[in-house]
Enzyme design. Structure first.
Site: not given
Ligand code: ATP
Ligand code: MG
Length: 139
Positions: A58, A86, A10, A127, A103, A50, A113, A116
């Protein structure tokens, strides 16, 4: 079972010079890079990526963040790659991520973080196709 997954370093990871460190961690876990490029998403492109999170609190912020600077997008291949990558990434909230995960080691914020990873085979297909055409992904 050989699988492919979509990974992103990211904008925080790229701007903090963590590309090499993150790639090393991926390769050390026997995840093979079969496609890779640097891109800068527009806000609209980040929203498309997304889109499953549309409506969540968020969503605006994370799509601003993802379009704020260049990302490195990759396709990783390996045995059980989706689940294993993951695990290597660690929990979304780095304060809850396991010791030794990307992370936990590098993230600074629940949003910023660093990485992705696709969360299912269906998501991975969407994706990978979102960022790469057939010529850009190794056979
Ligand atoms: P990613 O999809 O980026 O791999 P993830 O699957 O661990 O991450 P998701 O729930 O898909 O998490 O959320 C997508 C992204 O949105 C997160 O990686 C983070 O950057 C952001 N995000 C998720 N939850 C929050 C939150 N509560 N507050 C702020 N940002 C968030
Ligand atoms: Mg995700």
């Amino acid at each position: 079972m050989k699988q492919r997954t979509l990974a992103i370093i990211k904008p925080d990871g790229v701007s903090r010079n963590l590309v090499g460190a993150v790639l090393s961690r991926m390769e050390a876990e026997e995840l093979r890079v079969v496609a890779m490029k640097m891109i800068k998403m527009t806000k609209e492109q980040a929203k498309g990526f997304y889109r499953v999170h549309e409506g969540k609190p968020f969503f605006e912020s994370v799509t601003d963040f993802m379009s704020s600077g260049p990302c490195v997008v990759l396709v990783l291949e390996g045995d059980d790659a989706i689940r294993r990558y993951r695990t290597l990434m660690g929990a979304t909230d780095y304060t809850k991520a396991e010791e030794g995960t990307i992370r936990r080691e590098f993230a600074t914020d629940i949003e910023k973080n660093v990485v992705h990873g696709s969360d299912s085979e269906e998501t991975a297909r969407f994706e990978i196709g979102y960022f790469f055409n057939a010529l850009e992904v190794m056979a």
